[in-house]
Design an enzyme around this catalytic site. Sequence first.
Site, PDB file in Angstrom:
ATOM      1  N   ASP A   1      18.328  17.872  42.663  1.00 60.30           N
ATOM      2  CA  ASP A   1      18.351  16.475  43.185  1.00 60.30           C
ATOM      3  C   ASP A   1      16.719  16.053  42.903  1.00 60.30           C
ATOM      4  OD1 ASP A   1      19.321  14.576  44.228  1.00 60.30           O
ATOM      5  OD2 ASP A   1      19.327  15.037  46.404  1.00 60.30           O
TER       6      ASP A   1
ATOM      7  N   LEU B   1      12.146  10.855  60.597  1.00 54.68           N
ATOM      8  CA  LEU B   1      11.612  10.621  59.257  1.00 54.68           C
ATOM      9  C   LEU B   1      12.386  10.234  58.198  1.00 54.68           C
ATOM     10  CD1 LEU B   1       9.441  14.096  59.113  1.00 54.68           C
ATOM     11  CD2 LEU B   1       8.622  11.811  59.823  1.00 54.68           C
ATOM     12  N   GLY B   2      13.802  10.725  58.069  1.00 53.22           N
ATOM     13  CA  GLY B   2      14.504  10.126  57.093  1.00 53.22           C
ATOM     14  C   GLY B   2      15.687  10.954  56.883  1.00 53.22           C
TER      15      GLY B   2
ATOM     16  N   LYS C   1      14.586  19.733  59.631  1.00 52.17           N
ATOM     17  CA  LYS C   1      15.952  19.254  59.211  1.00 52.17           C
ATOM     18  C   LYS C   1      17.212  19.692  59.688  1.00 52.17           C
ATOM     19  CE  LYS C   1      18.433  19.190  54.769  1.00 52.17           C
ATOM     20  NZ  LYS C   1      18.457  19.544  53.329  1.00 52.17           N
TER      21      LYS C   1
END
Length: 623
Positions: A469, A350-351, A373
């Site tokens: 972030d 996904l990234g 992740k």
Amino acid sequence: MVYFLPLFSNLFFLVVSAFTSQPTELFFPGFSDTKSDNLTLTGAAKIEKNGILCLTNATGPLLGHAFYSSPLRLKSSAKGKAFSFSTSFAFAIVPEYPALGGHGLAFVITTSKDLKALPRQYLGIQNATETGDSPSNHDLVAVEFDTVQDLEFLDIDDNHVGIDINSLDSNASAPAGFYTEDSTKQNLTLMSGKPIQAWVDYDSVENILNVTIAPNSTRPRLPMLSFGVDLSPFFHEFMYVGFSASTGLLSSSHCILGWSFKINGEAQGLDLSSLPSLPGPPNKHTALIVGASVPSVILVILAVSFAIYFLVKINNDDVIEDWELEIGPKRYSYHELKQATKGFSAKNLLGHGSFGRVYKGKLRDSKTQVAVKRVSHESNQGLREFLSEISGIGRLRHRNLVQLLGWCRRRGDLLLVYDFMANGSLDKFLFDEPKKTLNWGDRFRVINGVAIGLLYLHEGYEQVVIHRDVKASNVLLDDELNGKLGDFGLARLYEHGSNLRTTRVVGTLGYLAPEVTRTGKATTSSDVYAFGALLLEVVCGRRPIEPKALPLELGLVDWVWKMYREGRVFDVVDPRLNGQYGEDEMLMVLKLGLICSDDVPVARPSMRQVVRYLDGEAELPDF
């Protein structure tokens, strides 16, 4: 007339004018501790045992300087004409994490070896108060090899070479690369970790400064960067020459392998193959004994293979340690997540997030879609420390936060399992010709949701959570286009009312509050600054730093301020909205974005005030 003075067993020589006793040529085909008298090293700079001059190491933030100890005569007199000069040096920038480093190094000519400078974006050659506007500051010329894009200095990208005169706002710059024989430009990654040779030449007759780089010792026919300038007004009669480097958000080793310099002539060439070599990666495998018979080797290989097989089988099912029982929420098996993501296949990617990659998965038993992740092996955080942070963040529960469902540990691997967000990240709907354009109603609902989520982090949880972030790529959209704040890889938790400690500076350029880069201390106010950048992103449909924009439009905040002062603030609104929005609401969001992005922390509102403004419960203060 000149004569050669050999020193230090041909490791170093200089040429001295018989009339002035001033050196006119330097040559360092490698460095050694015995030549410390010829170089002045300050900051983190040191000469390694292998003969490499390292300006910084893989920690930060640091700065390092290395100057030839004596000044060189670069003008015939204080008011005379600058001499021509030529220099060649080989350097290597080795990042702590591949493709992530900073900030870069510079070849420097200056009137003083004692630079009152800062690390990070200042490259160790300038500080936050120097501007170069007054004649007294006309004492520095540098060629920067920059690996971080800094909005403050209007950098063109994060891999460029620039010519700087009395300021880090480059007079000329170009993406790093070199020209082949057929005049085709090839890109060159400055922080590849591999040696790069550079040539800097100034012609005082033509008044032109040329910079050339190459991945080998063969000098390209065409320079990469040329700048027409007479350096005479900027040079004093005597100047120091050398190098400066700095680290900041992330760290790199900035190394000089060899260096030559000559006044009124071409610097002696360097041969990369004869210079000190960068140390290679450590050998983690024990070699088989040479001389064993082929059958014996085969038997050893088979035995080792079976041993590895059983060890891997055992290690795939790690024994849960006592301290891990305190970590929540759910622990998944590695096999289950590997199966859910189809072996972490590229098709399911996904990234990229903080410290790792994110994959789409589907749990076999519940048929639930998840995002997995996989934390990078290169993360330098201790496993137990990282999991301790996850234990706190894993208990966060809010409709505007991406929910952490569980985790998995397999030896050094750490896998985090999150809610799957069907529409991906917000940035895909704002930038680079998105397939679908969000209307203003959708955009306003997203920013309102993120604001409420941030308010919960700052005030609604049992601890203060600073995200560190906040940006469009970390805002995820569900199947109904509701915005949720995700990616807590950089988040920090504190007790309410406690003093926030200074940490290593992390975040994303364009969203970092100015005080964070100076102090290393992230606060709820620095989260507000990043949220202000997000507001302007959503309104304008462009990033906080837009390299493709015109120079005056490069920084989003500065551009919006300019248009606001000129009474043209609605000209910044994303044209893809086709004017379909309420002007009062749009103006309120624009002004709120500017207020949140104020350089002064105390001038920014709290997230509670932000939510009240967005809900219409309070009016924005006057500018």
